[in-house]
Design a protein around this motif. Structure first.
Motif, PDB file in Angstrom:
ATOM      1  N   ASN A   1       0.628  -1.105   0.445  1.00  0.00           N
ATOM      2  CA  ASN A   1      -0.315  -0.037  -0.196  1.00  0.00           C
ATOM      3  C   ASN A   1       1.149   1.078  -0.142  1.00  0.00           C
ATOM      4  N   TYR A   2       0.299   2.316  -0.562  1.00  0.00           N
ATOM      5  CA  TYR A   2       0.853   3.224  -1.014  1.00  0.00           C
ATOM      6  C   TYR A   2       0.249   4.961  -0.410  1.00  0.00           C
TER       7      TYR A   2
ATOM      8  N   THR B   1       7.703   9.142  -5.951  1.00  0.00           N
ATOM      9  CA  THR B   1       7.971   9.170  -7.254  1.00  0.00           C
ATOM     10  C   THR B   1       8.266   8.026  -7.842  1.00  0.00           C
ATOM     11  N   VAL B   2       8.770   7.281  -9.110  1.00  0.00           N
ATOM     12  CA  VAL B   2       9.212   5.645  -8.908  1.00  0.00           C
ATOM     13  C   VAL B   2      10.561   6.067  -8.995  1.00  0.00           C
ATOM     14  N   LEU B   3      11.085   6.787  -8.746  1.00  0.00           N
ATOM     15  CA  LEU B   3      13.133   6.862  -8.572  1.00  0.00           C
ATOM     16  C   LEU B   3      13.130   7.031  -7.514  1.00  0.00           C
ATOM     17  N   ASP B   4      12.165   7.722  -6.649  1.00  0.00           N
ATOM     18  CA  ASP B   4      12.441   8.412  -5.096  1.00  0.00           C
ATOM     19  C   ASP B   4      11.879   6.390  -4.358  1.00  0.00           C
ATOM     20  N   TYR B   5      10.371   5.573  -4.690  1.00  0.00           N
ATOM     21  CA  TYR B   5      10.611   4.620  -4.558  1.00  0.00           C
ATOM     22  C   TYR B   5      11.423   3.398  -4.862  1.00  0.00           C
ATOM     23  N   THR B   6      12.148   3.683  -5.881  1.00  0.00           N
ATOM     24  CA  THR B   6      13.608   2.586  -5.766  1.00  0.00           C
ATOM     25  C   THR B   6      14.366   2.626  -4.774  1.00  0.00           C
ATOM     26  N   LEU B   7      14.702   3.995  -4.448  1.00  0.00           N
ATOM     27  CA  LEU B   7      16.123   4.216  -3.528  1.00  0.00           C
ATOM     28  C   LEU B   7      15.589   3.796  -1.943  1.00  0.00           C
ATOM     29  N   PHE B   8      14.241   3.687  -1.684  1.00  0.00           N
ATOM     30  CA  PHE B   8      14.359   3.135  -0.478  1.00  0.00           C
ATOM     31  C   PHE B   8      14.954   1.751   0.240  1.00  0.00           C
ATOM     32  N   GLY B   9      15.669   1.244  -1.694  1.00  0.00           N
ATOM     33  CA  GLY B   9      16.042  -0.134  -1.660  1.00  0.00           C
ATOM     34  C   GLY B   9      17.477  -0.032  -0.978  1.00  0.00           C
ATOM     35  N   ARG B  10      17.446   1.310  -0.870  1.00  0.00           N
ATOM     36  CA  ARG B  10      19.002   1.989  -0.835  1.00  0.00           C
ATOM     37  C   ARG B  10      19.540   1.737   1.141  1.00  0.00           C
ATOM     38  N   ALA B  11      18.391   1.911   1.824  1.00  0.00           N
ATOM     39  CA  ALA B  11      18.534   2.479   3.339  1.00  0.00           C
ATOM     40  C   ALA B  11      19.526   1.300   3.895  1.00  0.00           C
ATOM     41  N   PRO B  12      19.337   0.377   3.450  1.00  0.00           N
ATOM     42  CA  PRO B  12      20.521  -0.646   4.326  1.00  0.00           C
ATOM     43  C   PRO B  12      21.441  -0.090   4.195  1.00  0.00           C
ATOM     44  N   TYR B  13      22.097   0.902   3.470  1.00  0.00           N
ATOM     45  CA  TYR B  13      23.384   1.008   3.442  1.00  0.00           C
ATOM     46  C   TYR B  13      23.709   2.270   3.635  1.00  0.00           C
TER      47      TYR B  13
ATOM     48  N   GLN C   1      12.594   2.835 -16.433  1.00  0.00           N
ATOM     49  CA  GLN C   1      13.793   3.401 -16.541  1.00  0.00           C
ATOM     50  C   GLN C   1      12.859   5.484 -17.245  1.00  0.00           C
ATOM     51  N   ASP C   2      11.985   4.765 -17.800  1.00  0.00           N
ATOM     52  CA  ASP C   2      10.846   5.612 -18.603  1.00  0.00           C
ATOM     53  C   ASP C   2      10.381   6.273 -17.933  1.00  0.00           C
ATOM     54  N   PHE C   3       9.949   5.182 -16.501  1.00  0.00           N
ATOM     55  CA  PHE C   3       9.105   6.375 -15.335  1.00  0.00           C
ATOM     56  C   PHE C   3       9.578   6.751 -14.188  1.00  0.00           C
ATOM     57  N   ALA C   4      10.718   6.746 -14.729  1.00  0.00           N
ATOM     58  CA  ALA C   4      11.781   7.315 -13.285  1.00  0.00           C
ATOM     59  C   ALA C   4      11.109   8.693 -12.113  1.00  0.00           C
ATOM     60  N   LYS C   5      10.078   9.798 -13.308  1.00  0.00           N
ATOM     61  CA  LYS C   5      10.035  10.756 -12.540  1.00  0.00           C
ATOM     62  C   LYS C   5       8.245  10.804 -12.202  1.00  0.00           C
ATOM     63  N   ARG C   6       7.935  10.174 -13.057  1.00  0.00           N
ATOM     64  CA  ARG C   6       6.027   9.105 -13.269  1.00  0.00           C
ATOM     65  C   ARG C   6       5.642   8.977 -11.792  1.00  0.00           C
ATOM     66  N   SER C   7       4.499   9.485 -11.025  1.00  0.00           N
ATOM     67  CA  SER C   7       4.281   9.426  -9.712  1.00  0.00           C
ATOM     68  C   SER C   7       3.870   8.149  -9.548  1.00  0.00           C
ATOM     69  N   ILE C   8       4.315   6.877  -8.475  1.00  0.00           N
ATOM     70  CA  ILE C   8       3.680   5.487  -8.749  1.00  0.00           C
ATOM     71  C   ILE C   8       2.460   5.303  -8.259  1.00  0.00           C
TER      72      ILE C   8
ATOM     73  N   LEU D   1       8.060  -2.375 -10.328  1.00  0.00           N
ATOM     74  CA  LEU D   1       8.618  -1.592  -9.104  1.00  0.00           C
ATOM     75  C   LEU D   1       8.855  -2.277  -8.328  1.00  0.00           C
ATOM     76  N   LEU D   2       8.537  -3.075  -7.441  1.00  0.00           N
ATOM     77  CA  LEU D   2       8.590  -3.610  -6.305  1.00  0.00           C
ATOM     78  C   LEU D   2       9.480  -4.516  -6.537  1.00  0.00           C
ATOM     79  N   LEU D   3       9.909  -5.073  -7.751  1.00  0.00           N
ATOM     80  CA  LEU D   3      11.569  -5.761  -8.047  1.00  0.00           C
ATOM     81  C   LEU D   3      12.128  -4.919  -7.722  1.00  0.00           C
TER      82      LEU D   3
END
Length: 251
Positions: free
Chosen positions: A86-87, A92-104, A129-136, A147-149
């Motif tokens: 749930n959101y 943005t798609v890129l910001d959401y993907t960046l959550f994967g970097r939290a352990p670092y 990659q073309d959706f990087a700035k799009r809202s999730i 995106l979850l992947l």
């Protein structure tokens, strides 16, 4: 090397329901393992235990007791791709993907250029990659699963856990996810996924662990355990295994 070891593991809910019963399994690094079973067999509970969300004795990750892992260290070791999420905010798609970097990152740290590059590369891997700035919130169901992947790929963990990775996908996105996961496997990533779909297990996995009512029915290379007799026992319904043009199917 053994990536995940479960040694006579059990788990009982507060209601008294025994979800996992004296379960032992060793998953080797670099393998792709399907946790195969019907709904309620204990697959999700078992994955929660591997993530230390549900506490149990007898679990080691790369030879280290799971209880001895810190939160960030475990996040660098295992990543989860859930069925859905749930959101609460319109990232943005890129910001959401960046959550994967939290352990670092440090507790108050922000992603740097390298983190952004890793996240964008993960989006390229899944074709977003073309959706990087799009809202999730503007993504379709299939794009949401991709995106979850991507977020989990950006996490760069040694082990990737996936909960029913293709259950909600149309055939095109299913094939796309399968190709991505197989590519990760060929690069040496250890994959563990839950599914009730025997055909998916036989197509993607190198090894299959059959779960029945919280217990391990059998475990081994898929070519050895994918028999009509075992699958019929697993699902309590007649199933037949066929081989057509070198591929195995369950009917």
């Amino acid at each position: 090397m053994t990536a995940i070891s479960l040694d006579h593991v059990s788990y009982t809910y507060s209601s008294g329901t025994e979800a996992i019963k004296d379960f032992s399994l060793e998953i080797e690094e670099g393998s792709t393992v399907a946790l195969l079973g019907s709904n309620g067999a204990g697959k999700s509970t078992l994955m929660d235990m591997m993530l230390s969300w549900k506490k149990a004795q007898g679990i080691t990750i790369f030879g280290k007791d799971i209880c001895d892992y810190g939160r960030k260290e475990l996040g660098r070791t295992l990543a989860l791709v859930p069925q859905s999420e749930n959101y609460n905010f319109s990232f943005t798609v890129l910001d959401y993907t960046l959550f994967g970097r939290a352990p670092y990152l440090s507790e108050l740290g922000s992603p740097g250029f390298e983190d952004i590059e890793i996240a964008f590369n993960a989006l390229e891997t899944v074709g977003l990659q073309d959706f990087a700035k799009r809202s999730i919130t503007a993504l379709s169901g299939g794009e949401h699963q991709l995106l979850l992947l991507a977020r989990s790929i950006a996490q760069q963990s040694r082990i990737l856990l996936l909960d029913e990775p293709t259950s909600a996908l149309d055939p095109a996105n299913r094939r796309k996810v399968m190709a991505i996961l197989w590519n990760l496997h060929e690069k040496g990533k250890t994959l563990v996924f839950s599914t009730h779909d025997a055909n998916l297990a036989l197509e993607l996995a190198t090894h299959v662990a059959m779960l029945r009512k919280g217990s391990l029915l059998t475990f081994g290379q898929k070519e050895r355990v994918a028999t009509s007799e075992l699958l019929t026992t697993l699902y309590d319904t007649p199933l037949t295994v066929y081989s057509i043009e070198g591929k195995t199917f369950v009917y």
